[in-house]
Design a protein around this motif. Structure first.
Motif, mmCIF file in Angstrom:
data_model
loop_
_atom_site.group_PDB
_atom_site.id
_atom_site.type_symbol
_atom_site.label_atom_id
_atom_site.label_comp_id
_atom_site.label_asym_id
_atom_site.label_seq_id
_atom_site.Cartn_x
_atom_site.Cartn_y
_atom_site.Cartn_z
ATOM 1 N N ARG A 136 0.842 -1.202 0.000
ATOM 2 C CA ARG A 136 0.000 0.000 0.000
ATOM 3 C C ARG A 136 0.875 1.248 0.000
ATOM 4 O O ARG A 136 0.646 2.193 -0.767
ATOM 5 C CB ARG A 136 -0.906 0.014 1.236
ATOM 6 N N LYS A 137 1.871 1.248 0.874
ATOM 7 C CA LYS A 137 2.760 2.410 0.970
ATOM 8 C C LYS A 137 3.575 2.578 -0.306
ATOM 9 O O LYS A 137 3.740 3.697 -0.817
ATOM 10 C CB LYS A 137 3.686 2.232 2.178
ATOM 11 N N GLU A 138 4.077 1.453 -0.829
ATOM 12 C CA GLU A 138 4.889 1.503 -2.049
ATOM 13 C C GLU A 138 4.076 2.012 -3.230
ATOM 14 O O GLU A 138 4.591 2.716 -4.107
ATOM 15 C CB GLU A 138 5.453 0.107 -2.342
ATOM 16 N N ALA A 139 2.790 1.670 -3.268
ATOM 17 C CA ALA A 139 1.933 2.097 -4.371
ATOM 18 C C ALA A 139 1.465 3.542 -4.222
ATOM 19 O O ALA A 139 0.839 4.086 -5.138
ATOM 20 C CB ALA A 139 0.718 1.172 -4.472
ATOM 21 N N GLY A 140 1.736 4.156 -3.090
ATOM 22 C CA GLY A 140 1.344 5.537 -2.879
ATOM 23 C C GLY A 140 -0.090 5.715 -2.443
ATOM 24 O O GLY A 140 -0.642 6.818 -2.541
ATOM 25 N N THR A 142 -6.196 5.805 4.284
ATOM 26 C CA THR A 142 -7.624 5.519 4.385
ATOM 27 C C THR A 142 -8.210 4.927 3.111
ATOM 28 O O THR A 142 -9.410 4.633 3.058
ATOM 29 C CB THR A 142 -8.401 6.795 4.754
ATOM 30 N N ASP A 143 -7.415 4.785 2.051
ATOM 31 C CA ASP A 143 -7.921 4.246 0.787
ATOM 32 C C ASP A 143 -8.333 2.783 0.936
ATOM 33 O O ASP A 143 -7.643 1.985 1.576
ATOM 34 C CB ASP A 143 -6.847 4.340 -0.306
ATOM 35 N N ARG A 144 -9.454 2.437 0.334
ATOM 36 C CA ARG A 144 -9.917 1.047 0.282
ATOM 37 C C ARG A 144 -9.281 0.359 -0.927
ATOM 38 O O ARG A 144 -9.077 0.977 -1.966
ATOM 39 C CB ARG A 144 -11.439 0.984 0.171
ATOM 40 N N ILE A 145 -8.984 -0.924 -0.771
ATOM 41 C CA ILE A 145 -8.269 -1.638 -1.836
ATOM 42 C C ILE A 145 -8.891 -3.007 -2.085
ATOM 43 O O ILE A 145 -9.670 -3.521 -1.275
ATOM 44 C CB ILE A 145 -6.774 -1.827 -1.479
ATOM 45 N N ASN A 146 -8.532 -3.565 -3.239
ATOM 46 C CA ASN A 146 -8.778 -4.980 -3.533
ATOM 47 C C ASN A 146 -7.442 -5.704 -3.482
ATOM 48 O O ASN A 146 -6.419 -5.170 -3.924
ATOM 49 C CB ASN A 146 -9.403 -5.164 -4.922
ATOM 50 N N GLU A 168 -8.378 -15.268 -4.094
ATOM 51 C CA GLU A 168 -7.262 -16.106 -4.526
ATOM 52 C C GLU A 168 -7.338 -16.249 -6.037
ATOM 53 O O GLU A 168 -8.381 -16.632 -6.580
ATOM 54 C CB GLU A 168 -7.339 -17.466 -3.830
ATOM 55 N N GLY A 169 -6.266 -15.878 -6.739
ATOM 56 C CA GLY A 169 -6.267 -15.953 -8.185
ATOM 57 C C GLY A 169 -5.062 -15.241 -8.768
ATOM 58 O O GLY A 169 -4.217 -14.711 -8.043
ATOM 59 N N ALA A 170 -5.005 -15.198 -10.115
ATOM 60 C CA ALA A 170 -3.828 -14.661 -10.800
ATOM 61 C C ALA A 170 -4.050 -13.269 -11.373
ATOM 62 O O ALA A 170 -3.241 -12.787 -12.152
ATOM 63 C CB ALA A 170 -3.413 -15.616 -11.925
ATOM 64 N N GLU A 171 -5.162 -12.593 -10.986
ATOM 65 C CA GLU A 171 -5.431 -11.277 -11.545
ATOM 66 C C GLU A 171 -4.338 -10.288 -11.156
ATOM 67 O O GLU A 171 -3.756 -10.367 -10.082
ATOM 68 C CB GLU A 171 -6.793 -10.756 -11.065
ATOM 69 N N ALA A 172 -4.104 -9.314 -12.040
ATOM 70 C CA ALA A 172 -3.105 -8.283 -11.783
ATOM 71 C C ALA A 172 -3.755 -7.098 -11.076
ATOM 72 O O ALA A 172 -4.980 -6.970 -11.031
ATOM 73 C CB ALA A 172 -2.462 -7.830 -13.087
ATOM 74 N N GLY A 173 -2.930 -6.222 -10.542
ATOM 75 C CA GLY A 173 -3.419 -5.020 -9.882
ATOM 76 C C GLY A 173 -2.529 -3.849 -10.245
ATOM 77 O O GLY A 173 -1.702 -3.923 -11.157
ATOM 78 N N GLU A 174 -2.697 -2.724 -9.524
ATOM 79 C CA GLU A 174 -1.831 -1.568 -9.764
ATOM 80 C C GLU A 174 -0.382 -1.892 -9.383
ATOM 81 O O GLU A 174 0.557 -1.342 -9.953
ATOM 82 C CB GLU A 174 -2.325 -0.374 -8.936
ATOM 83 N N LEU A 175 -0.217 -2.763 -8.401
ATOM 84 C CA LEU A 175 1.114 -3.180 -7.981
ATOM 85 C C LEU A 175 1.051 -4.644 -7.606
ATOM 86 O O LEU A 175 0.118 -5.083 -6.934
ATOM 87 C CB LEU A 175 1.590 -2.360 -6.774
ATOM 88 N N GLU A 176 2.011 -5.412 -8.080
ATOM 89 C CA GLU A 176 2.072 -6.828 -7.699
ATOM 90 C C GLU A 176 3.515 -7.224 -7.439
ATOM 91 O O GLU A 176 4.448 -6.720 -8.064
ATOM 92 C CB GLU A 176 1.443 -7.712 -8.774
ATOM 93 N N ARG A 177 3.671 -8.122 -6.464
ATOM 94 C CA ARG A 177 5.012 -8.569 -6.078
ATOM 95 C C ARG A 177 4.952 -10.002 -5.600
ATOM 96 O O ARG A 177 3.913 -10.484 -5.143
ATOM 97 C CB ARG A 177 5.575 -7.692 -4.943
ATOM 98 N N ARG A 234 -6.343 0.129 -5.838
ATOM 99 C CA ARG A 234 -7.220 1.025 -5.079
ATOM 100 C C ARG A 234 -8.592 1.035 -5.728
ATOM 101 O O ARG A 234 -8.720 1.180 -6.941
ATOM 102 C CB ARG A 234 -6.631 2.433 -5.053
ATOM 103 N N VAL A 235 -9.625 0.897 -4.896
ATOM 104 C CA VAL A 235 -10.997 0.902 -5.429
ATOM 105 C C VAL A 235 -11.801 2.049 -4.864
ATOM 106 O O VAL A 235 -12.864 2.399 -5.402
ATOM 107 C CB VAL A 235 -11.723 -0.426 -5.113
ATOM 108 N N GLU A 236 -11.346 2.659 -3.783
ATOM 109 C CA GLU A 236 -12.098 3.764 -3.186
ATOM 110 C C GLU A 236 -11.134 4.655 -2.421
ATOM 111 O O GLU A 236 -10.382 4.188 -1.560
ATOM 112 C CB GLU A 236 -13.159 3.211 -2.220
ATOM 113 N N ARG A 237 -11.125 5.936 -2.765
ATOM 114 C CA ARG A 237 -10.248 6.871 -2.082
ATOM 115 C C ARG A 237 -10.905 7.267 -0.763
ATOM 116 O O ARG A 237 -12.039 7.725 -0.728
ATOM 117 C CB ARG A 237 -9.995 8.105 -2.937
ATOM 118 N N GLY A 238 -10.137 7.089 0.329
ATOM 119 C CA GLY A 238 -10.668 7.378 1.647
ATOM 120 C C GLY A 238 -10.562 8.853 1.988
ATOM 121 O O GLY A 238 -10.063 9.667 1.203
#
Length: 329
Positions: free
Chosen positions: A255-259, A263-267, A298-307, A322-326
């Motif tokens: 979360r921190k690395e992605a900026g 309070t942001d909600r994520i998937n 659980e799955g292989a979907e990609a996101g804004e950041l993956e590691r 990120r799906v919702e800005r807090g």
């Protein structure tokens, strides 16, 4: 601040959350007033944020405030003494974790504490939740010192050799298997007689090195009369919770690395081996709550950041988006 994070970030604005914010504000205001003479611009900036749109009880500038004075009537000596003991227990508990090579994020079942006077136990017990949280342990129990450690005697061959000659190895073995009462007598400066075949040999305090050994299955650390022992037995549930805590740590780092804002909600999407998947399924609600995740799948979907990660020896791939800005207000 660190210990109150859960109070600050929980959803409902109940009395406990209000009290946490109110206390934090009071502490920060007093701090800015105290630092104003040496850090005038920083203290003014912080004070302005704390004062907000204006507070009838607060001057318009921190430099118009009276320098804070201590209130000795608010000092609780009993609480301070209890906190000193609690902090010592935490220090010993962390040292025990280090000795046993068990990470702080791995929960443990029990903490045994010895050496606290009966009159001090109620005050320390009142701080029990803090001690358990700091050491990531489920329960704290009181114990007697002899329950946690025992004295041991090791032979000193340069001292034994001239006295016992060819029988020195037998005497040494008798010392290693010596009953606790005999070791205590040696520690007190008394001589002890041991059996060597059909004969007896006298062992003097200078013939041995006295040490201590922790209780089996526990990591024990002592300082003066205070001892703390961590139960190092790991059940499947404790191991799974350890995996979950590690996953929380990795997701928070991402979360921190992605900026993302705090309070942001994520998937969250992850791939992992069977062992780690079991742990995630068991503690998915906790992981979601602590990482502000709307969904964890659980799955292989990609996101804004993956590691990819090594999670306590288990491979995992984690993706976050990120799906919702807090709101941080």
């Amino acid at each position: 601040m660190r210990l109150s994070r859960a109070r600050f970030w929980k959803g409902e604005m109940d009395e406990d959350k209000k009290a946490a914010y109110s206390t934090l504000r009071e502490v920060l205001l007093a701090t800015t007033m105290a630092m104003a003479p040496v850090a005038p611009f920083l203290s003014e900036a912080i004070y302005g944020r704390l004062r907000g749109g204006g507070d009838g009880d607060l001057p318009s500038s921190v430099h118009l405030c009276a320098f804070p004075e201590s209130d000795t009537s608010a000092i609780d000596r009993k609480l301070e003494s209890s906190m000193d003991i609690a902090r010592s227990v935490v220090v010993l508990g962390r040292a025990a974790r280090n000795v046993s090579n068990i990470k702080i994020r791995q929960p443990l079942a029990r903490l045994l504490v010895a050496g606290v006077a009966e009159a001090d136990r109620a005050g320390v017990t009142a701080l029990g939740e803090l001690i358990l949280a700091e050491l990531n342990v489920k329960e704290m129990e009181w114990a007697a010192a002899e329950e946690l450690t025992r004295l041991t005697a090791s032979p000193i061959f340069p001292a034994l050799g001239p006295k016992h000659g060819k029988n020195v190895n037998q005497v040494a073995e008798a010392i290693r298997s010596m009953p606790a009462d005999d070791v205590a007598r040696l520690s007190a400066g008394e001589n002890v007689s041991v059996s060597v075949g059909d004969d007896a040999a006298v062992v003097e305090p200078g013939d041995v090195e006295i040490g201590t050994k922790g209780r089996e299955g526990f990591a024990v650390q002592s300082d003066g009369g205070l001892s703390a022992a961590l139960d190092t037995t790991l059940t499947d549930e404790l191991v799974d919770e350890g995996f979950a805590r590690e996953m929380i740590n990795k997701i928070q780092f991402m979360r921190k690395e992605a900026g993302f804002d705090v309070t942001d909600r994520i998937n969250v999407t992850y791939e992992a081996g069977d062992r780690l998947k079991v742990a995630m399924e068991r503690f998915v609600s906790r992981v979601a709550a602590e990482t502000l995740a709307v969904s964890i799948t659980e799955g292989a979907e990609a996101g804004e950041l993956e590691r990819e990660w090594d999670v306590n020896g288990e491979w995992a791939r984690i993706a976050v988006e990120r799906v919702e800005r807090g709101s941080s207000g």
